[in-house]
Design a protein around this motif. Structure first.
Motif, PDB file in Angstrom:
ATOM      1  N   MET A   1       0.840  -1.190   0.000  1.00 56.69           N
ATOM      2  CA  MET A   1       0.000   0.000   0.000  1.00 56.69           C
ATOM      3  C   MET A   1       0.879   1.245   0.000  1.00 56.69           C
ATOM      4  SD  MET A   1      -2.904   1.118   2.797  1.00 56.69           S
ATOM      5  CE  MET A   1      -3.824  -0.386   2.490  1.00 56.69           C
ATOM      6  N   SER A   2       0.549   2.218  -0.878  1.00 58.42           N
ATOM      7  CA  SER A   2       1.364   3.424  -0.957  1.00 58.42           C
ATOM      8  C   SER A   2       1.158   4.291   0.274  1.00 58.42           C
ATOM      9  CB  SER A   2       0.996   4.217  -2.217  1.00 58.42           C
ATOM     10  OG  SER A   2      -0.356   4.627  -2.155  1.00 58.42           O
ATOM     11  N   GLN A   3       2.225   4.969   0.673  1.00 59.46           N
ATOM     12  CA  GLN A   3       2.171   5.842   1.831  1.00 59.46           C
ATOM     13  C   GLN A   3       1.586   7.197   1.427  1.00 59.46           C
ATOM     14  OE1 GLN A   3       3.100   5.014   5.061  1.00 59.46           O
ATOM     15  NE2 GLN A   3       3.188   2.978   4.160  1.00 59.46           N
ATOM     16  N   PRO A   4       0.829   7.833   2.346  1.00 63.51           N
ATOM     17  CA  PRO A   4       0.312   9.167   2.025  1.00 63.51           C
ATOM     18  C   PRO A   4       1.459  10.157   1.846  1.00 63.51           C
ATOM     19  CG  PRO A   4       0.004   8.659   4.366  1.00 63.51           C
ATOM     20  CD  PRO A   4       0.470   7.397   3.703  1.00 63.51           C
ATOM     21  N   PRO A   5       1.266  11.194   1.028  1.00 63.62           N
ATOM     22  CA  PRO A   5       2.350  12.166   0.820  1.00 63.62           C
ATOM     23  C   PRO A   5       2.688  12.889   2.105  1.00 63.62           C
ATOM     24  CG  PRO A   5       0.276  12.971  -0.090  1.00 63.62           C
ATOM     25  CD  PRO A   5       0.055  11.536   0.288  1.00 63.62           C
ATOM     26  N   MET A   6       3.957  13.236   2.265  1.00 70.49           N
ATOM     27  CA  MET A   6       4.415  13.940   3.454  1.00 70.49           C
ATOM     28  C   MET A   6       4.127  15.421   3.286  1.00 70.49           C
ATOM     29  SD  MET A   6       5.602  11.598   5.463  1.00 70.49           S
ATOM     30  CE  MET A   6       6.732  12.393   6.602  1.00 70.49           C
ATOM     31  N   LEU A   7       3.081  15.889   3.930  1.00 68.48           N
ATOM     32  CA  LEU A   7       2.700  17.297   3.845  1.00 68.48           C
ATOM     33  C   LEU A   7       3.418  18.129   4.902  1.00 68.48           C
ATOM     34  CD1 LEU A   7       0.849  19.422   2.525  1.00 68.48           C
ATOM     35  CD2 LEU A   7      -0.924  18.772   4.182  1.00 68.48           C
ATOM     36  N   PHE A   8       3.685  17.512   6.066  1.00 69.41           N
ATOM     37  CA  PHE A   8       4.287  18.226   7.185  1.00 69.41           C
ATOM     38  C   PHE A   8       5.646  17.627   7.538  1.00 69.41           C
ATOM     39  CE2 PHE A   8      -0.375  18.357   7.855  1.00 69.41           C
ATOM     40  CZ  PHE A   8      -0.566  19.718   7.694  1.00 69.41           C
ATOM     41  N   SER A   9       6.541  18.487   7.999  1.00 68.31           N
ATOM     42  CA  SER A   9       7.898  18.086   8.355  1.00 68.31           C
ATOM     43  C   SER A   9       7.968  17.699   9.829  1.00 68.31           C
ATOM     44  CB  SER A   9       8.867  19.238   8.085  1.00 68.31           C
ATOM     45  OG  SER A   9      10.092  19.029   8.734  1.00 68.31           O
ATOM     46  N   SER A  10       8.388  16.464  10.114  1.00 69.09           N
ATOM     47  CA  SER A  10       8.533  16.023  11.501  1.00 69.09           C
ATOM     48  C   SER A  10       9.664  16.771  12.200  1.00 69.09           C
ATOM     49  CB  SER A  10       8.776  14.514  11.559  1.00 69.09           C
ATOM     50  OG  SER A  10       9.919  14.156  10.805  1.00 69.09           O
ATOM     51  N   ALA A  11      10.706  17.133  11.450  1.00 70.71           N
ATOM     52  CA  ALA A  11      11.817  17.871  12.053  1.00 70.71           C
ATOM     53  C   ALA A  11      11.380  19.265  12.480  1.00 70.71           C
ATOM     54  CB  ALA A  11      12.974  17.961  11.056  1.00 70.71           C
ATOM     55  N   ARG A  12      10.563  19.914  11.659  1.00 66.49           N
ATOM     56  CA  ARG A  12      10.080  21.247  12.030  1.00 66.49           C
ATOM     57  C   ARG A  12       9.114  21.167  13.200  1.00 66.49           C
ATOM     58  NH1 ARG A  12       8.208  24.736   7.056  1.00 66.49           N
ATOM     59  NH2 ARG A  12       8.691  26.428   8.497  1.00 66.49           N
ATOM     60  N   LEU A  13       8.308  20.109  13.247  1.00 65.43           N
ATOM     61  CA  LEU A  13       7.424  19.911  14.398  1.00 65.43           C
ATOM     62  C   LEU A  13       8.227  19.793  15.677  1.00 65.43           C
ATOM     63  CD1 LEU A  13       4.844  19.188  15.951  1.00 65.43           C
ATOM     64  CD2 LEU A  13       5.100  16.839  15.110  1.00 65.43           C
ATOM     65  N   ALA A  78       6.782  15.090  20.728  1.00 68.55           N
ATOM     66  CA  ALA A  78       7.596  15.117  19.507  1.00 68.55           C
ATOM     67  C   ALA A  78       8.929  15.822  19.711  1.00 68.55           C
ATOM     68  CB  ALA A  78       6.819  15.804  18.385  1.00 68.55           C
ATOM     69  N   GLY A  79       8.971  16.829  20.581  1.00 70.16           N
ATOM     70  CA  GLY A  79      10.204  17.567  20.821  1.00 70.16           C
ATOM     71  C   GLY A  79      11.145  16.812  21.748  1.00 70.16           C
ATOM     72  N   ARG A  80      12.344  16.539  21.293  1.00 68.24           N
ATOM     73  CA  ARG A  80      13.266  15.722  22.083  1.00 68.24           C
ATOM     74  C   ARG A  80      13.704  16.428  23.368  1.00 68.24           C
ATOM     75  NH1 ARG A  80      14.955  11.201  19.662  1.00 68.24           N
ATOM     76  NH2 ARG A  80      14.500  10.953  17.448  1.00 68.24           N
ATOM     77  N   ARG A  81      13.972  17.728  23.285  1.00 67.42           N
ATOM     78  CA  ARG A  81      14.384  18.458  24.478  1.00 67.42           C
ATOM     79  C   ARG A  81      13.252  18.522  25.487  1.00 67.42           C
ATOM     80  NH1 ARG A  81      16.454  24.298  23.302  1.00 67.42           N
ATOM     81  NH2 ARG A  81      14.235  24.753  23.307  1.00 67.42           N
ATOM     82  N   LEU A  82      12.056  18.786  25.002  1.00 66.91           N
ATOM     83  CA  LEU A  82      10.886  18.826  25.878  1.00 66.91           C
ATOM     84  C   LEU A  82      10.612  17.456  26.484  1.00 66.91           C
ATOM     85  CD1 LEU A  82       8.505  20.298  27.093  1.00 66.91           C
ATOM     86  CD2 LEU A  82       7.306  20.083  24.907  1.00 66.91           C
ATOM     87  N   ALA A  83      10.769  16.414  25.674  1.00 64.22           N
ATOM     88  CA  ALA A  83      10.569  15.054  26.187  1.00 64.22           C
ATOM     89  C   ALA A  83      11.585  14.727  27.274  1.00 64.22           C
ATOM     90  CB  ALA A  83      10.673  14.047  25.047  1.00 64.22           C
ATOM     91  N   GLY A  84      12.847  15.128  27.061  1.00 56.07           N
ATOM     92  CA  GLY A  84      13.875  14.866  28.053  1.00 56.07           C
ATOM     93  C   GLY A  84      13.607  15.580  29.365  1.00 56.07           C
ATOM     94  N   ALA A  85      13.037  16.774  29.283  1.00 53.64           N
ATOM     95  CA  ALA A  85      12.771  17.551  30.496  1.00 53.64           C
ATOM     96  C   ALA A  85      11.571  17.038  31.273  1.00 53.64           C
ATOM     97  CB  ALA A  85      12.547  19.020  30.129  1.00 53.64           C
ATOM     98  N   THR A  86      10.674  16.303  30.605  1.00 56.59           N
ATOM     99  CA  THR A  86       9.438  15.871  31.253  1.00 56.59           C
ATOM    100  C   THR A  86       9.338  14.365  31.442  1.00 56.59           C
ATOM    101  OG1 THR A  86       8.343  15.812  29.086  1.00 56.59           O
ATOM    102  CG2 THR A  86       8.144  17.852  30.375  1.00 56.59           C
ATOM    103  N   GLY A  87      10.334  13.634  30.938  1.00 59.83           N
ATOM    104  CA  GLY A  87      10.271  12.174  31.039  1.00 59.83           C
ATOM    105  C   GLY A  87       9.316  11.548  30.040  1.00 59.83           C
ATOM    106  N   ALA A  88       9.004  12.255  28.964  1.00 61.19           N
ATOM    107  CA  ALA A  88       8.067  11.750  27.965  1.00 61.19           C
ATOM    108  C   ALA A  88       8.761  10.819  26.977  1.00 61.19           C
ATOM    109  CB  ALA A  88       7.424  12.912  27.206  1.00 61.19           C
ATOM    110  N   LEU A  89       7.993   9.922  26.400  1.00 63.84           N
ATOM    111  CA  LEU A  89       8.451   9.149  25.257  1.00 63.84           C
ATOM    112  C   LEU A  89       8.494  10.077  24.045  1.00 63.84           C
ATOM    113  CD1 LEU A  89       6.230   5.983  25.799  1.00 63.84           C
ATOM    114  CD2 LEU A  89       8.603   6.316  26.512  1.00 63.84           C
ATOM    115  N   THR A  90       9.393   9.796  23.112  1.00 57.32           N
ATOM    116  CA  THR A  90       9.593  10.697  21.984  1.00 57.32           C
ATOM    117  C   THR A  90       9.177  10.031  20.686  1.00 57.32           C
ATOM    118  OG1 THR A  90      11.524  11.597  23.133  1.00 57.32           O
ATOM    119  CG2 THR A  90      11.267  12.185  20.828  1.00 57.32           C
ATOM    120  N   GLY A  91       8.514  10.810  19.828  1.00 60.67           N
ATOM    121  CA  GLY A  91       8.143  10.304  18.523  1.00 60.67           C
ATOM    122  C   GLY A  91       7.033  11.123  17.915  1.00 60.67           C
TER     123      GLY A  91
END
Length: 282
Positions: A1-13, A78-91
């Motif tokens: 199955m084809s993947q949907p087009p990438m409209l948004f940038s995960s890095a910018r998020l 989604a933010g790695r720095r924010l996740a590190g400061a709060t103990g959140a999982l990242t992704g």
């Protein structure tokens, strides 16, 4: 199955989310309003949620209020720095890799409108919920920022996509049904905010993590283009010189199916005919 087009940038998020972490809590005026509404709606549900997933770790007060309810809270960010400061999982929210049926409640206070695969994200939320689990969320939806949208299309501004597409109320209801949620509820709150100039609106959007995540990113505005947009925005002002901009906050909820939930009546099972009931009486 084809993947949907990438409209948004995960890095910018991720970069936007980390930038929010460094700003004062008061800079993001939308977060406490959305959080309070979600908590009010949650308080009307007469059951306990032992395991909760919160998507987004920027709102310390929301985290505190959820933990105070006694639930076992997991944070996902989604933010790695924010996740590190709060103990959140990242992704990314549409690619959460956690055990199926591991939560009784998922709270998502903003972000669904800018994932690349909205149906896929909802399917994933549905799979993460245990039977009779609740998904509760909100996002900035269709009809928001109409005056900014008109200003960006001003003459002399390059016709390049700069603003995100928006999800409307009916589409959200259909998406919840199509992705397997029961008892879906979707409604909207319209919030009017009055601005002295376009640059103040831009600052609010950045503070709320609502600036553009489009990929590829549009070229930066020139000084002349920014001035034209600002002038077109100001031209829509009320007599007092301020522009009333509207944020339409779409709230949504849906349940993972369970046999004990109320079921719609089977089609044709009514004991009386509606046509007969509507006939004029002699």
């Amino acid at each position: 199955m084809s993947q949907p087009p990438m409209l948004f940038s995960s890095a910018r998020l991720a970069a936007q989310r980390d930038r929010m972490a460094g700003a004062p809590a008061s800079a993001n005026f939308l977060a406490p309003l959305i959080a309070e509404t979600l908590l009010d709606r949650l308080s009307m549900v007469t059951r306990e949620f032992r395991r909760t997933l919160l998507i987004g770790a920027h709102d310390a007060l929301l985290i505190e209020r959820l933990r105070a309810s006694g639930t076992n809270l997991t944070l996902f960010e989604a933010g790695r720095r924010l996740a590190g400061a709060t103990g959140a999982l990242t992704g990314e929210a549409d690619a959460i890799d956690l055990p199926l049926a591991s939560f009784d409640l998922i709270v998502w206070p903003g972000g669904l409108e800018s994932v690349n695969d909205v149906p896929g994200a909802l399917v994933r939320m549905r799979a993460l919920l245990a039977p009779d689990g609740l998904l509760l969320g909100a996002f900035v939806g269709d009809g928001s920022l109409a005056r900014q949208r008109r200003a960006v299309m001003s003459e002399g501004v390059r016709p390049i996509a700069r603003l995100h597409p928006q999800i409307d109320l009916s589409s959200m209801g259909n998406l919840l049904q199509r992705t397997g949620f029961t008892l879906p509820v979707v409604d909207v709150d319209a919030l009017t905010v009055r601005y002295g100039d376009w640059f103040a609106l831009v600052r609010d959007l950045r503070a709320a993590g609502l600036s553009s995540r489009l990929t590829p990113p549009p070229p930066p505005l020139t000084h002349e283009e920014a001035a034209r947009i600002a002038a077109a925005f100001a031209a829509q002002a009320d007599p007092d010189g301020r522009v009333a901009e509207i944020f339409r906050i779409i709230h949504f909820s849906g349940w993972a199916p369970h046999p004990d939930q109320p079921q719609p009546a089977r089609r044709g099972s009514a004991g009386a005919s509606l046509a007969e009931a509507l006939k004029p009486k002699d």
